[in-house]
Write an enzyme that holds these catalytic residues in place. Structure first.
Site, PDB file in Angstrom:
ATOM      1  N   HIS A   1       0.873  -1.173   0.000  1.00 12.84           N
ATOM      2  CA  HIS A   1       0.000   0.000   0.000  1.00 12.84           C
ATOM      3  C   HIS A   1       0.910   1.222   0.000  1.00 12.84           C
ATOM      4  O   HIS A   1       1.717   1.396   0.906  1.00 12.84           O
ATOM      5  CB  HIS A   1      -0.912   0.023   1.223  1.00 12.84           C
ATOM      6  N   CYS A   2       0.789   2.041  -1.023  1.00 16.84           N
ATOM      7  CA  CYS A   2       1.701   3.171  -1.199  1.00 16.84           C
ATOM      8  C   CYS A   2       1.077   4.456  -0.665  1.00 16.84           C
ATOM      9  O   CYS A   2       0.034   4.885  -1.150  1.00 16.84           O
ATOM     10  CB  CYS A   2       2.035   3.342  -2.678  1.00 16.84           C
ATOM     11  N   PRO A   3       1.716   5.096   0.312  1.00 19.10           N
ATOM     12  CA  PRO A   3       1.170   6.359   0.826  1.00 19.10           C
ATOM     13  C   PRO A   3       1.315   7.513  -0.169  1.00 19.10           C
ATOM     14  O   PRO A   3       0.575   8.484  -0.094  1.00 19.10           O
ATOM     15  CB  PRO A   3       1.992   6.608   2.096  1.00 19.10           C
TER      16      PRO A   3
ATOM     17  N   ASN B   1      -3.000   4.496  -2.441  1.00 15.00           N
ATOM     18  CA  ASN B   1      -3.694   3.354  -3.024  1.00 15.00           C
ATOM     19  C   ASN B   1      -2.792   2.132  -2.917  1.00 15.00           C
ATOM     20  O   ASN B   1      -1.589   2.262  -2.674  1.00 15.00           O
ATOM     21  CB  ASN B   1      -4.019   3.631  -4.498  1.00 15.00           C
TER      22      ASN B   1
END
Length: 200
Positions: free
Chosen positions: A63-65, A69
């Site tokens: 999960h990429c901040p 998303n």
């Protein structure tokens, strides 16, 4: 963007069309898929539930901040493009900041150029971070593994019980081709059980 959310059986039935059946890979009927403990959908192999997105994601990477998303099977190639563009912009910004610097050994020069010097140092730090992130992702792609699988190899049942170190690795060229040039989702169960005769 949809990173490859796993659909429930009801959603799959509702969306049943020729296009959908071509896009969603069919898992052989003799292979049992496990159910997610959070959203109760049948998880295909390499899928993981993201607690932040509240969905199961196919070929979950992380999960990429930065993009707020998940990075999964459908948007991972675009994430690599995003990192590449970010690296180019940072290199261009570093070049612009460096070209604006002219060095003199005086206190007055430092007072006038401290913001430009700090900007250049920040750009260098961000460039190194993005470059390392891009290199690590390209390495993982060439091995056909994900960040989650790489970090949690010992906790993932289908990797822990596999005779091979990475049962999805098909060689660098095929791995890169499948990642960058394939337009459809992959039934990872077929690859796994083709290379491992033992069921998970």
């Amino acid at each position: 963007m949809d990173p490859g959310f796993v659909k429930s059986e009801e959603e799959v039935e509702a969306d049943k069309s020729e296009e959908q059946s071509m896009v969603t890979p069919q898992v052989p009927s003799n292979i049992k898929m496990r159910r997610c403990g959070y959203c109760m959908v049948k998880q295909p192999m390499r899928a993981k539930h993201c607690l932040l997105c509240q969905h199961c994601v196919r070929r979950y990477d992380h999960h990429c901040p930065w993009i707020e998303n998940c990075v999964g099977e459908k948007n991972h190639p675009l994430f690599i493009v995003y990192l590449s563009v970010q690296l180019v912009v940072l290199l261009w910004g570093g070049h612009v900041a460096w070209s604006g610097l002219y060095f003199e050994q005086s206190w007055e020069w430092l007072q006038h150029n401290i913001l430009l010097l700090m900007s250049f140092l920040m750009i260098v730090i961000f460039t190194i971070v993005v470059l390392l992130l891009l290199i690590s992702h390209l390495y993982l792609i060439s091995c056909n593994t994900t960040t989650w699988e790489f970090m949690s190899h010992h906790r993932i049942s289908y990797l822990r019980h596999s005779e091979l170190e990475n049962p999805f690795d098909q060689g660098v060229i095929l791995n890169l081709w499948r990642f960058f040039c394939s337009c459809h989702l992959t039934a990872w169960e077929k690859i796994y059980f083709h290379r491992n005769n033992e069921p998970v």
